[in-house]
Write a protein that holds these residues in place. Sequence first.
Motif, mmCIF file in Angstrom:
data_model
loop_
_atom_site.group_PDB
_atom_site.id
_atom_site.type_symbol
_atom_site.label_atom_id
_atom_site.label_comp_id
_atom_site.label_asym_id
_atom_site.label_seq_id
_atom_site.Cartn_x
_atom_site.Cartn_y
_atom_site.Cartn_z
ATOM 1 N N GLU A 1 40.900 -0.688 7.136
ATOM 2 C CA GLU A 1 39.635 -1.300 7.691
ATOM 3 C C GLU A 1 39.891 -2.328 8.918
ATOM 4 N N GLU B 1 35.300 0.305 7.963
ATOM 5 C CA GLU B 1 36.113 1.531 7.703
ATOM 6 C C GLU B 1 36.780 1.927 8.965
ATOM 7 N N GLY C 1 39.967 6.385 6.223
ATOM 8 C CA GLY C 1 40.242 6.943 4.869
ATOM 9 C C GLY C 1 41.213 7.586 4.383
ATOM 10 N N ALA D 1 42.509 9.666 1.004
ATOM 11 C CA ALA D 1 42.020 9.873 -0.181
ATOM 12 C C ALA D 1 42.961 11.062 -1.250
ATOM 13 N N ARG E 1 41.744 -1.549 2.250
ATOM 14 C CA ARG E 1 40.714 -1.729 0.997
ATOM 15 C C ARG E 1 40.898 -0.443 -0.080
ATOM 16 N N GLU E 2 40.962 -1.240 -1.345
ATOM 17 C CA GLU E 2 40.955 0.121 -2.509
ATOM 18 C C GLU E 2 39.787 0.224 -2.861
ATOM 19 N N HIS E 3 39.207 1.438 -3.001
ATOM 20 C CA HIS E 3 38.082 1.956 -3.636
ATOM 21 C C HIS E 3 37.834 1.544 -5.059
ATOM 22 N N THR F 1 41.068 6.391 -3.519
ATOM 23 C CA THR F 1 40.807 6.154 -2.008
ATOM 24 C C THR F 1 41.173 4.956 -1.480
ATOM 25 N N VAL F 2 41.810 4.944 -0.342
ATOM 26 C CA VAL F 2 42.163 3.742 0.274
ATOM 27 C C VAL F 2 41.700 3.796 1.521
ATOM 28 N N ASP F 3 40.849 2.849 2.182
ATOM 29 C CA ASP F 3 40.489 2.545 3.721
ATOM 30 C C ASP F 3 41.275 1.644 4.256
#
Length: 501
Positions: A290, A299, A302, A304, A272-274, A286-288
């Motif tokens: 998940e 999450e 992460g 970052a 998931r892209e912030h 930042t990419v999580d």
Amino acid sequence: MSEPTSMDVLVSLSKRRGFVFQSSEIYGGTGSCWDYGPLGVELKNNIKRVWWRDFVQTRADMVGIDASILMHPTVWKASGHLDHFTDPMVDCRECKHRFRADHVDALPWVHYCPATKGNKFTIPAGEPCGHCGQRRTLCPQCGKGELTAPRQFNLMFKTFMGPVEEDAAVTYLRPETAQAMFVNFDNVLQSMRLKLPFGVAQAGRSFRNEITPGNFIFRTREFEQMEIEYFVNPNDRVDGRPADEYWHDRWIEDCMAWFRRYGLSADNLRLREHERDELAHYAKRTVDIEYRFPIGWSELMGIANRTDFDLKQHAKWSGKSLTYFDDERKEHVVPFVVEPAAGVDRALLAFMADAYREEEVRGEKRVVLKFHPELAPIKVAVLPLLKKRDDIVRTAHTIRADLAKHWRVVYDDTAAIGRLYRRQDEVGTPYCVTVDVQTVGDSERGEAGDFRVTIRDRDSMEQARVPIAELGAVFRELLDGAPWSQAARRYPAPAAKASGP
């Protein structure tokens, strides 16, 4: 895609089999604090050990540190935690329950409906009452009290250094392990003579005074992190791209692959892209990763791109230079930082959830945790078929002691062999060794032992008859990743199984 295991099932299993206990349970428990039991601590240590081996020990560009939990309080001013590490909170004036202001509307709410003479209902989040049409305006927990106006709440635990609180210096329990790697950047650089890009790793405890902790070990006030700060030269380019962007993508790929390698299903993982408006104040991107937990997609870790924010801030507040000398360009540069940060507790919960299976075997339910062998808390269980035969018990104890020099191995004789197998299945033990009459012989009948034991594979429930002298080599092969079929084909199956599968 199968439905995830329920949290209630995992909580029950965790307590019953010694993975996780409520902290201070005999005193009523401590909110959102958990103790890891005999199997939980083994699983947790295995996760950290494998992570450290794969991301630090085997890489030429990585080193590790273990920093103090208590740090100079100015660290947290420089990092922005004193000013930015806050959540908006509201309190109920009636029941005193506290909520994150931005989470209230996402909670189911209690309603005493006037259209039904004040009957109490629990209404799904965001929905109106089906009887009177009213929407939530009061406390979702008690349904009676008004909520206070939102106010900012700092998540750091405050404490004091010194013998007398009034005269002592205020400091904080660290809310993350990352800052220690930034303030030690020059120490590590000079002592290890490293060249960019390189990373510094740390696994350790952090503390956050969460407003709404919960969901078992998913969100707690005391937790362990596995973090890496990977320093890159912002002037370099890799494959035509800025070095920080290239390495950010590489770390995303490597971390996702690591979770899959040790057992998490690809169906239960996603990226998931912030969005720009949710990025932390220091982050370029930042990419999580998940995971589909029992509570839904949340999450797991992460990754970052923190740019040069942290090193510049600590240089500014400390007055110390935190730069790297670029020999090629003959100039000092402040490195950019890519930060892969994972929670040990969340990883443990994900590995347990993904490993959990309920199967039917001969009309009976079998509960099994199909852990990757490297993560399994117990690697081998040694079981005597007859606990009243001293020679069988003695042989089993000798085998356990010999194997325990290399792996976590247990002995158990507290039930019939079929039940012992089920117990080990439920805690994820990959292999069982059964010592029987055929192993030691029967002197009364003049029968000599064959000095072989039965090895049982957890996942297939197949068995093989292996010489005691070869057990170490066989388990080394299996626990290093060889498939059961490869090892088992060299040995005969038992002529008659010790018991059921």
